[in-house]
Motif scaffolding. Structure first.
Motif, PDB file in Angstrom:
ATOM      1  N   GLN A 226      -0.791  -9.979  -0.192  1.00 16.14           N
ATOM      2  CA  GLN A 226      -0.755  -8.530   0.015  1.00 16.14           C
ATOM      3  C   GLN A 226      -1.583  -7.802  -1.045  1.00 16.14           C
ATOM      4  OE1 GLN A 226       2.007 -10.420  -0.413  1.00 16.14           O
ATOM      5  NE2 GLN A 226       2.736 -10.603   1.707  1.00 16.14           N
ATOM      6  N   TYR A 227      -1.492  -8.292  -2.294  1.00 17.84           N
ATOM      7  CA  TYR A 227      -2.187  -7.629  -3.400  1.00 17.84           C
ATOM      8  C   TYR A 227      -3.660  -8.035  -3.485  1.00 17.84           C
ATOM      9  CZ  TYR A 227       2.484  -6.274  -4.877  1.00 17.84           C
ATOM     10  OH  TYR A 227       3.741  -5.741  -4.917  1.00 17.84           O
ATOM     11  N   THR A 228      -3.996  -9.179  -2.917  1.00 18.32           N
ATOM     12  CA  THR A 228      -5.398  -9.620  -2.942  1.00 18.32           C
ATOM     13  C   THR A 228      -6.135  -9.261  -1.647  1.00 18.32           C
ATOM     14  OG1 THR A 228      -4.763 -11.806  -2.093  1.00 18.32           O
ATOM     15  CG2 THR A 228      -4.874 -11.544  -4.496  1.00 18.32           C
ATOM     16  N   SER A 229      -5.441  -8.583  -0.739  1.00 18.23           N
ATOM     17  CA  SER A 229      -6.046  -8.234   0.547  1.00 18.23           C
ATOM     18  C   SER A 229      -7.177  -7.217   0.379  1.00 18.23           C
ATOM     19  CB  SER A 229      -4.990  -7.652   1.487  1.00 18.23           C
ATOM     20  OG  SER A 229      -4.528  -6.405   0.995  1.00 18.23           O
ATOM     21  N   GLU A 230      -8.046  -7.177   1.334  1.00 16.11           N
ATOM     22  CA  GLU A 230      -9.188  -6.262   1.291  1.00 16.11           C
ATOM     23  C   GLU A 230      -8.734  -4.808   1.311  1.00 16.11           C
ATOM     24  OE1 GLU A 230     -13.263  -5.285   3.879  1.00 16.11           O
ATOM     25  OE2 GLU A 230     -12.070  -7.081   4.313  1.00 16.11           O
ATOM     26  N   ASP A 231      -7.735  -4.488   2.131  1.00 16.45           N
ATOM     27  CA  ASP A 231      -7.265  -3.106   2.231  1.00 16.45           C
ATOM     28  C   ASP A 231      -6.664  -2.615   0.922  1.00 16.45           C
ATOM     29  OD1 ASP A 231      -8.082  -2.930   4.834  1.00 16.45           O
ATOM     30  OD2 ASP A 231      -6.103  -3.333   5.701  1.00 16.45           O
ATOM     31  N   PHE A 232      -5.892  -3.488   0.256  1.00 15.84           N
ATOM     32  CA  PHE A 232      -5.280  -3.080  -1.010  1.00 15.84           C
ATOM     33  C   PHE A 232      -6.351  -2.911  -2.090  1.00 15.84           C
ATOM     34  CE2 PHE A 232      -2.810  -3.569  -4.926  1.00 15.84           C
ATOM     35  CZ  PHE A 232      -1.752  -2.712  -4.679  1.00 15.84           C
TER      36      PHE A 232
ATOM     37  N   ILE B 273      -8.565   2.359  -9.899  1.00 14.13           N
ATOM     38  CA  ILE B 273      -7.545   1.522 -10.522  1.00 14.13           C
ATOM     39  C   ILE B 273      -8.106   0.122 -10.744  1.00 14.13           C
ATOM     40  CG2 ILE B 273      -5.277   0.436 -10.175  1.00 14.13           C
ATOM     41  CD1 ILE B 273      -4.520   2.845  -8.444  1.00 14.13           C
ATOM     42  N   LYS B 274      -7.887  -0.426 -11.945  1.00 11.36           N
ATOM     43  CA  LYS B 274      -8.321  -1.779 -12.264  1.00 11.36           C
ATOM     44  C   LYS B 274      -7.205  -2.764 -11.918  1.00 11.36           C
ATOM     45  CE  LYS B 274     -11.228  -0.344 -16.182  1.00 11.36           C
ATOM     46  NZ  LYS B 274     -11.438  -0.497 -17.648  1.00 11.36           N
ATOM     47  N   GLN B 275      -7.487  -3.696 -11.043  1.00 10.48           N
ATOM     48  CA  GLN B 275      -6.487  -4.700 -10.692  1.00 10.48           C
ATOM     49  C   GLN B 275      -6.466  -5.850 -11.697  1.00 10.48           C
ATOM     50  OE1 GLN B 275      -7.209  -5.048  -6.113  1.00 10.48           O
ATOM     51  NE2 GLN B 275      -5.136  -5.813  -6.506  1.00 10.48           N
ATOM     52  N   SER B 276      -5.256  -6.295 -11.996  1.00 10.56           N
ATOM     53  CA  SER B 276      -5.041  -7.430 -12.890  1.00 10.56           C
ATOM     54  C   SER B 276      -4.066  -8.373 -12.195  1.00 10.56           C
ATOM     55  CB  SER B 276      -4.464  -6.942 -14.217  1.00 10.56           C
ATOM     56  OG  SER B 276      -4.080  -8.023 -15.041  1.00 10.56           O
TER      57      SER B 276
ATOM     58  N   LYS C 228      -9.425  -2.039  -1.633  1.00 13.65           N
ATOM     59  CA  LYS C 228     -10.174  -0.814  -1.344  1.00 13.65           C
ATOM     60  C   LYS C 228      -9.428   0.417  -1.865  1.00 13.65           C
ATOM     61  CE  LYS C 228     -12.866  -2.183   2.734  1.00 13.65           C
ATOM     62  NZ  LYS C 228     -13.061  -1.972   4.204  1.00 13.65           N
ATOM     63  N   LEU C 229      -8.098   0.422  -1.691  1.00 16.16           N
ATOM     64  CA  LEU C 229      -7.297   1.539  -2.194  1.00 16.16           C
ATOM     65  C   LEU C 229      -7.422   1.650  -3.707  1.00 16.16           C
ATOM     66  CD1 LEU C 229      -5.200   3.809  -1.962  1.00 16.16           C
ATOM     67  CD2 LEU C 229      -3.402   2.050  -1.945  1.00 16.16           C
ATOM     68  N   CYS C 230      -7.341   0.515  -4.397  1.00 16.31           N
ATOM     69  CA  CYS C 230      -7.472   0.515  -5.856  1.00 16.31           C
ATOM     70  C   CYS C 230      -8.858   1.007  -6.286  1.00 16.31           C
ATOM     71  CB  CYS C 230      -7.202  -0.878  -6.416  1.00 16.31           C
ATOM     72  SG  CYS C 230      -5.478  -1.406  -6.254  1.00 16.31           S
TER      73      CYS C 230
ATOM     74  N   ILE D 152       0.843  -1.200   0.000  1.00 14.30           N
ATOM     75  CA  ILE D 152       0.000   0.000   0.000  1.00 14.30           C
ATOM     76  C   ILE D 152       0.877   1.248   0.000  1.00 14.30           C
ATOM     77  CG2 ILE D 152      -1.536   1.390   1.464  1.00 14.30           C
ATOM     78  CD1 ILE D 152      -3.015  -1.160   2.210  1.00 14.30           C
ATOM     79  N   SER D 153       1.943   1.227   0.798  1.00 16.15           N
ATOM     80  CA  SER D 153       2.879   2.349   0.837  1.00 16.15           C
ATOM     81  C   SER D 153       3.535   2.577  -0.518  1.00 16.15           C
ATOM     82  CB  SER D 153       3.951   2.094   1.901  1.00 16.15           C
ATOM     83  OG  SER D 153       4.917   3.116   1.909  1.00 16.15           O
ATOM     84  N   ALA D 154       3.944   1.492  -1.191  1.00 22.71           N
ATOM     85  CA  ALA D 154       4.570   1.611  -2.519  1.00 22.71           C
ATOM     86  C   ALA D 154       3.595   2.220  -3.524  1.00 22.71           C
ATOM     87  CB  ALA D 154       5.041   0.239  -2.997  1.00 22.71           C
ATOM     88  N   LEU D 155       2.340   1.760  -3.492  1.00 20.40           N
ATOM     89  CA  LEU D 155       1.343   2.290  -4.426  1.00 20.40           C
ATOM     90  C   LEU D 155       1.034   3.751  -4.115  1.00 20.40           C
ATOM     91  CD1 LEU D 155      -0.608   1.989  -6.741  1.00 20.40           C
ATOM     92  CD2 LEU D 155      -2.264   0.950  -5.170  1.00 20.40           C
TER      93      LEU D 155
END
Length: 383
Positions: free
Chosen positions: A293-299, A308-311, A301-303, A268-271
């Motif tokens: 880390q990338y599939t977590s709920e918090d990440f 942002i569309k996650q892939s 929500k940020l996207c 999250i910090s990197a993004l």
């Protein structure tokens, strides 16, 4: 106190870092316990590397004084040997032969000293040298000098193709093969070194949508980003973790975060670091692996908040995220695998210097037509 790790070798950086820690308030006893070095050895290093102030206000270490004395003795001895070994031959040989002796010894002795010992005027020596040196030899010397400069500026990371490209941009008419030959003759080789990487988790993961689908083409910046985490080891703090975000158009690392734990907060910090510096639009694709880390709920929500569309890569398919993995491989081969980091702090500083001082702004990329990531971003913004 007792001896610890008898016979173990420590590089100069390690020794200096231990001395720095001592000077910053750590006791020799604590340092001895933490790093397995005897207190006697630590005090020896302190004496060697701690600076002493001179009369003119500058600082010098005892190690530097010892090296200066050794060099002075060497120069005195060389002068004496030269006078004994070559002083008598001036009356017996021709000037051209004396000049050849000077040329043969130039790598070992000062030219002015050689000319004085052999009774040859410096002007005579240089005039003769200009006459006998071919145009090709002069060109090779000039080229080698510039090649060495570029090589040092790249911190030994550039090989012949990239150095050749920079030479051409500067107006040199030279082939890649010639650059390769000159580099080999000068003992210059690009540093490439692979190292063990800890194995990934075997935990089962659920497949998710792969929007990128190995289509790495772009039309502008901030269209497609890729993200990943890599491992970096330190002596004191063990494994640390670097989360990176790359723009596929410029290959620039637009955001990153370095931490001691591989957590959701790290990615999250990197993004957030990337979002703070880049002007993004709705529809930006961010591709990553299926790490928790990338599939977590918090990440997620940020996207969603930032449109942002996650892939996600398919399980067990490294090619889906090849670009960011390539960057991490470059980081390892050009920096991490050549250094032993004392702790998180020193590694953090080195990563910052590599990404911000080297990779983004100075390292040319063959895939970017030998431009830097920052060049591409700047060109796109002004287009």
């Amino acid at each position: 106190m007792g001896n610890k790790n008898t016979g173990k070798k420590y590089n100069e950086d390690f020794k200096k870092m231990v001395v720095d820690l001592y000077n910053s308030g750590n006791s020799a006893k604590d340092l001895s316990s933490e790093y397995g070095v005897s207190e006697v050895t630590i005090y020896t290093w302190i004496k060697k590397f701690s600076p002493m102030e001179t009369e003119d206000g500058t600082s010098i270490t005892s190690d530097e004084i010892a090296k200066m004395k050794k060099e002075m003795l060497r120069l005195q001895e060389e002068n004496e040997n030269l006078k004994k070994g070559y002083g008598h031959i001036c009356e017996k040989v021709k000037t051209t032969e004396l000049i050849k002796v000077i040329v043969d010894l130039q790598d070992q002795h000062d030219t002015q000293t050689l000319c004085g010992v052999l009774g040859i005027a410096k002007s005579t020596f240089y005039q003769s040298f200009k006459k006998t040196e071919s145009n090709r030899e002069r060109e090779n010397k000039q080229l080698t000098k510039r090649i060495k400069e570029i090589y040092r500026e790249s911190k030994m990371r550039y090989g012949a193709p990239k150095i050749h490209n920079l030479l051409e941009k500067e107006g040199y008419n030279v082939s890649v093969k010639r650059v390769q030959r000159l580099m080999k003759a000068a003992g210059l080789f690009s540093i490439v070194k692979k190292k063990f990487r800890p194995q990934s988790s075997k935990t089962k993961v659920m497949e998710r949508e792969n929007l990128l689908d190995q289509d790495f083409t772009t039309s502008t910046i901030n269209e497609k980003w890729v993200a990943d985490i890599t491992y970096i080891n330190t002596l004191r703090d063990g494994w640390c973790y670097l989360a990176s975000v790359m723009d596929l158009h410029s290959k620039k690392i637009v955001g990153y975060s370095f931490g001691r734990k591989m957590t959701t907060d790290l990615v999250i910090s990197a993004l957030n670091n990337a979002l703070d510096t880049q002007h993004t639009r709705e529809g930006l694709i961010l591709h990553s692996d299926l790490g928790s880390q990338y599939t977590s709920e918090d990440f997620q929500k940020l996207c969603e908040t930032r449109k942002i569309k996650q892939s996600f890569s398919k399980k067990g398919c490294p090619y889906d995220n090849a670009c960011i993995e390539s960057f991490h491989a470059i980081l390892k081969k050009e920096e991490v695998n050549h250094v032993t980091y004392l702790d998180y702090k020193t590694a953090n500083l080195a990563i910052f210097q590599f990404i911000e001082g080297w990779y983004n702004r100075k390292r040319i990329h063959s895939g970017l037509d030998y431009k830097t990531p920052q060049d591409i971003e700047d060109q796109t913004k002004t287009a």
